[in-house]
Write a protein that holds these residues in place. Structure first.
Motif, mmCIF file in Angstrom:
data_model
loop_
_atom_site.group_PDB
_atom_site.id
_atom_site.type_symbol
_atom_site.label_atom_id
_atom_site.label_comp_id
_atom_site.label_asym_id
_atom_site.label_seq_id
_atom_site.Cartn_x
_atom_site.Cartn_y
_atom_site.Cartn_z
ATOM 1 N N ASN A 40 0.838 -1.198 0.000
ATOM 2 C CA ASN A 40 0.000 0.000 0.000
ATOM 3 C C ASN A 40 0.878 1.255 0.000
ATOM 4 O O ASN A 40 0.920 1.998 0.983
ATOM 5 N N VAL A 43 -0.223 5.499 0.905
ATOM 6 C CA VAL A 43 -0.277 6.149 2.222
ATOM 7 C C VAL A 43 1.124 6.509 2.710
ATOM 8 O O VAL A 43 1.294 7.452 3.486
ATOM 9 N N PRO A 228 1.238 3.529 9.913
ATOM 10 C CA PRO A 228 0.541 2.865 8.806
ATOM 11 C C PRO A 228 0.288 1.383 9.024
ATOM 12 O O PRO A 228 -0.501 0.785 8.298
#
Ligand SMILES: [Zn+2]
Length: 276
Positions: A40, A43, A228
């Motif tokens: 991911n 982010v 995160p």
């Protein structure tokens, strides 16, 4: 099947008033266990992480009283082809076994095995080290081997399954591996129930702390609101563990090595070179 589970209870290994001690000759080798793409990256990029790829590492600590292997990579040795193997987001070029052999060790020479935690990118070769004494936090082992096993075990579970019958030291907190304060497992729960980090005091290099996945990127240390990976585990416990490690780093003037920090990794000496 005989399994010895010893319960060790330690209130803390770092006395408030420490007397100077001779540091024994300890060596730390860094093994190349490949590279992992972020699942991911957006982010991370949004918070200024410019390099989202992660290093994957394992470490061999050689102490006069034995050896400790810390983490075991992301793809099993048996699947590594000449030229490298990619599985999902991971690419690996070197086996753990070949890196051990290069410095004169076989899996059967390893005294202790400890995983920072059970996730697939830290535990892939664990079955090859089931003959070592496994040092694991009690809640981590409980998560790895639940009373009611899932009907379809994950790849990761299959790759550490042999540890179930290893000689095991069940930990409930910090643990001085060789009894002289030079190599200490530090309980840092949160990312997983029994996540742990490793303090290693080296004579020339000084004290080092291997992060496990307490942090993945240096930005998580500077941006206090940047967590995160907290949702993967227990955010409150992770925050407390970060505070514990930051205090330890300060008190011991130790250096933190974030295991997935690929930029740091590029600067460090890799096995067969070592830190002492
Ligand atoms: Zn990881």
């Amino acid at each position: 099947m005989l399994m010895s589970l010893l319960l060790y209870l330690f209130a803390g290994f770092f006395p408030a008033t420490s007397t100077p001690q001779a540091v024994p000759s300890v060596k730390l080798y860094i093994f190349d266990c490949g590279m992992l793409k972020s699942g991911n990256p957006d982010v991370l990029l949004a918070r200024g992480v410019t390099t989202t790829d992660m290093s994957v590492t394992a470490y061999l600590i050689v102490h006069p009283r034995g050896t400790l292997l810390w983490d075991t990579g992301v793809i099993p040795d048996e699947l590594i082809q000449p030229g490298g193997t990619t599985e999902a987001r991971a690419t690996v070029r070197k086996t753990v076994r070949s890196q051990l052999a290069e410095i004169g060790y076989k899996p059967s020479d390893i005294t202790y095995l400890a995983l920072s935690h059970n996730h697939y990118d830290h535990s892939a070769n664990s079955n090859n080290f089931a003959g070592a004494t496994w040092l694991v936090q009690k809640p981590e082992r409980a998560a790895m081997f639940p009373d009611t096993p899932p009907p379809n075990p994950s790849n990761a579970a299959a790759r550490f399954s042999a540890l179930k019958n290893s000689k095991t030291v069940l930990l409930d907190g910090d643990h001085d591996v060789f009894g002289d304060g030079s190599v200490v497992i530090v309980a840092t729960p949160g990312h997983t129930p029994g996540h742990q980090s490793l303090y290693v005091n080296l004579q020339k290099t000084g004290p080092i702390v291997l992060s496990g996945d307490l942090y993945h990127y240096p930005a998580e240390r500077t941006l206090k609101d940047f967590t995160p990976f907290a949702a993967l585990g227990n955010p409150e416990k992770e925050t407390a563990s970060k505070a514990k490690i930051e205090a330890l780093l300060k008190e011991k003037k130790a250096t933190l090595w974030i295991q997935h920090d690929i930029l740091l990794y590029a600067q460090l000496k890799k096995s067969p070179a070592y830190y002492d």
